[in-house]
Design a protein around this motif. Structure first.
Motif, mmCIF file in Angstrom:
data_model
loop_
_atom_site.group_PDB
_atom_site.id
_atom_site.type_symbol
_atom_site.label_atom_id
_atom_site.label_comp_id
_atom_site.label_asym_id
_atom_site.label_seq_id
_atom_site.Cartn_x
_atom_site.Cartn_y
_atom_site.Cartn_z
ATOM 1 N N TRP A 172 0.824 -1.218 0.000
ATOM 2 C CA TRP A 172 0.000 0.000 0.000
ATOM 3 C C TRP A 172 0.855 1.263 0.000
ATOM 4 O O TRP A 172 0.572 2.216 -0.719
ATOM 5 N N GLY A 173 1.910 1.267 0.800
ATOM 6 C CA GLY A 173 2.774 2.439 0.863
ATOM 7 C C GLY A 173 3.411 2.765 -0.478
ATOM 8 O O GLY A 173 3.534 3.929 -0.859
ATOM 9 N N ASP A 174 3.817 1.724 -1.190
ATOM 10 C CA ASP A 174 4.400 1.933 -2.521
ATOM 11 C C ASP A 174 3.328 2.363 -3.519
ATOM 12 O O ASP A 174 3.584 3.183 -4.409
ATOM 13 N N TYR A 175 2.114 1.817 -3.349
ATOM 14 C CA TYR A 175 1.051 2.134 -4.305
ATOM 15 C C TYR A 175 0.670 3.611 -4.265
ATOM 16 O O TYR A 175 0.428 4.216 -5.314
ATOM 17 N N ILE A 176 0.605 4.215 -3.073
ATOM 18 C CA ILE A 176 0.182 5.619 -3.001
ATOM 19 C C ILE A 176 1.227 6.571 -3.575
ATOM 20 O O ILE A 176 0.963 7.760 -3.746
ATOM 21 N N GLY A 177 2.390 6.064 -3.887
ATOM 22 C CA GLY A 177 3.378 6.866 -4.588
ATOM 23 C C GLY A 177 3.504 6.487 -6.055
ATOM 24 O O GLY A 177 4.358 7.028 -6.767
ATOM 25 N N SER A 178 2.617 5.598 -6.505
ATOM 26 C CA SER A 178 2.726 5.078 -7.865
ATOM 27 C C SER A 178 2.006 5.958 -8.883
ATOM 28 O O SER A 178 1.137 6.764 -8.549
ATOM 29 N N ALA A 179 2.355 5.757 -10.141
ATOM 30 C CA ALA A 179 1.711 6.490 -11.229
ATOM 31 C C ALA A 179 0.244 6.114 -11.359
ATOM 32 O O ALA A 179 -0.598 6.953 -11.709
ATOM 33 N N ASP A 180 -0.106 4.847 -11.071
ATOM 34 C CA ASP A 180 -1.500 4.416 -11.178
ATOM 35 C C ASP A 180 -2.382 5.185 -10.204
ATOM 36 O O ASP A 180 -3.464 5.666 -10.581
ATOM 37 N N PHE A 181 -1.931 5.328 -8.963
ATOM 38 C CA PHE A 181 -2.717 6.040 -7.954
ATOM 39 C C PHE A 181 -2.875 7.512 -8.309
ATOM 40 O O PHE A 181 -3.981 8.066 -8.289
ATOM 41 N N TRP A 182 -1.766 8.171 -8.654
ATOM 42 C CA TRP A 182 -1.839 9.602 -8.935
ATOM 43 C C TRP A 182 -2.490 9.885 -10.285
ATOM 44 O O TRP A 182 -3.113 10.931 -10.468
ATOM 45 N N GLY A 183 -2.392 8.936 -11.219
ATOM 46 C CA GLY A 183 -3.110 9.110 -12.480
ATOM 47 C C GLY A 183 -4.608 9.093 -12.255
ATOM 48 O O GLY A 183 -5.349 9.929 -12.804
ATOM 49 N N ARG A 184 -5.094 8.150 -11.434
ATOM 50 C CA ARG A 184 -6.510 8.083 -11.093
ATOM 51 C C ARG A 184 -6.953 9.348 -10.358
ATOM 52 O O ARG A 184 -8.042 9.880 -10.591
ATOM 53 N N THR A 185 -6.109 9.817 -9.449
ATOM 54 C CA THR A 185 -6.455 10.967 -8.615
ATOM 55 C C THR A 185 -6.495 12.265 -9.413
ATOM 56 O O THR A 185 -7.487 12.997 -9.401
ATOM 57 N N LEU A 186 -5.424 12.551 -10.131
ATOM 58 C CA LEU A 186 -5.296 13.851 -10.792
ATOM 59 C C LEU A 186 -6.226 14.005 -11.990
ATOM 60 O O LEU A 186 -6.624 15.126 -12.321
ATOM 61 N N GLN A 187 -6.600 12.898 -12.641
ATOM 62 C CA GLN A 187 -7.527 13.027 -13.759
ATOM 63 C C GLN A 187 -8.898 13.491 -13.272
ATOM 64 O O GLN A 187 -9.654 14.123 -14.022
ATOM 65 N N ASN A 188 -9.228 13.198 -12.018
ATOM 66 C CA ASN A 188 -10.472 13.691 -11.438
ATOM 67 C C ASN A 188 -10.317 15.101 -10.888
ATOM 68 O O ASN A 188 -11.206 15.945 -11.061
ATOM 69 N N TRP A 189 -9.215 15.382 -10.233
ATOM 70 C CA TRP A 189 -9.019 16.705 -9.648
ATOM 71 C C TRP A 189 -9.026 17.802 -10.700
ATOM 72 O O TRP A 189 -9.658 18.842 -10.509
ATOM 73 N N GLN A 190 -8.334 17.570 -11.811
ATOM 74 C CA GLN A 190 -8.242 18.641 -12.800
ATOM 75 C C GLN A 190 -9.623 18.977 -13.369
ATOM 76 O O GLN A 190 -9.927 20.140 -13.640
ATOM 77 N N SER A 191 -10.483 17.979 -13.520
ATOM 78 C CA SER A 191 -11.821 18.246 -14.051
ATOM 79 C C SER A 191 -12.671 19.015 -13.043
ATOM 80 O O SER A 191 -13.468 19.881 -13.421
ATOM 81 N N GLU A 192 -12.500 18.727 -11.753
ATOM 82 C CA GLU A 192 -13.252 19.439 -10.727
ATOM 83 C C GLU A 192 -12.817 20.899 -10.644
ATOM 84 O O GLU A 192 -13.654 21.798 -10.530
ATOM 85 N N PHE A 193 -11.509 21.147 -10.695
ATOM 86 C CA PHE A 193 -11.020 22.523 -10.648
ATOM 87 C C PHE A 193 -11.514 23.317 -11.856
ATOM 88 O O PHE A 193 -11.897 24.487 -11.730
#
Length: 228
Positions: A172-193
């Motif tokens: 889990w610790g490695d996953y939250i620093g992974s591209a998969d996690f941040w790709g999922r996260t930022l693709q939603n954040w940018q649309s909300e902003f």
């Protein structure tokens, strides 16, 4: 339909309408997600899963929670940022001279509360402070919890895919620093902003008659904090 029922539906139409829309959309997402998930399993030469099994899977859970966290982030930031940030001419902004938390008189708390004010608004100290920020606190907590859920279910879904490919899973610790996690996260954040910025700016110049999210049709473009 009784008068009492009609009154309840009228008084709660916004919450009931969007609550029903949420459930219908969630069911639709589950059906479409199940079909897509089984298509992917078939492509990989694996056995397909039933609908109930898919609903309990990490793949479905991460798809749901990654959207929830971005929505709660949007509202948390919008609620708290608009205390200080202003947009001239927008009904989504406070008036230009009211930046900040405002006075007790303007907020009707403490000695300025009236008989219909919530009890905690009439109080003092910790209770009033918490109640004064309760909306932002709850939205921020819901965002944090849904983001945590996304990270946990996302790690599980990612590792399931890794195992299907006969590759090593990731902690889990490695996953939250992974591209998969941040790709999922930022693709939603940018649309909300983008959506929030668009609403704040477009509502300066455009109108929707009868909507509380719009200024009155005849209001000047420079009118700020005025809702229809």
């Amino acid at each position: 339909m009784t008068t009492r029922t009609r009154g309840f539906l009228r008084d709660n139409g916004l919450g009931l309408g969007f609550g029903l829309a949420f459930l219908l959309a969630l069911v639709g997402q589950a059906i479409a997600g199940h079909a897509e998930f089984n298509n992917q399993l078939a492509t990989d030469g694996l056995a397909q899963v039933g609908f109930g099994e898919y609903l309990m899977s990490s793949d479905f859970a991460v798809d749901v929670t990654e959207n929830w966290q971005s929505e709660y982030l949007q509202f948390f930031l919008y609620i708290t940022a608009t205390v200080w940030l202003l947009q001239r001419g927008s009904p989504e902004s406070k008036e230009m001279d009211k930046a900040g938390t405002e006075s007790d008189k303007a907020q009707q708390v403490g000695g300025y509360a009236h008989r219909h004010s919530p009890r905690w608004a009439r109080g003092h100290g910790f209770r009033r402070h918490v109640f004064s920020h309760s909306l932002g606190l709850v939205m921020g907590t819901l965002f944090a919890l849904s983001w945590l859920s996304q990270s946990i279910t996302g790690a599980a879904a990612y590792n399931e895919e890794q195992l299907r490919r006969l590759q090593a899973p990731m902690g889990w610790g490695d996953y939250i620093g992974s591209a998969d996690f941040w790709g999922r996260t930022l693709q939603n954040w940018q649309s909300e902003f983008l959506a929030v910025a668009s609403m704040a700016i477009l509502s300066v110049y455009l109108r929707q008659r009868g909507s509380p999210e719009s200024k009155p049709v005849g209001a000047a473009h420079t009118s700020t904090g005025v809702e229809g």
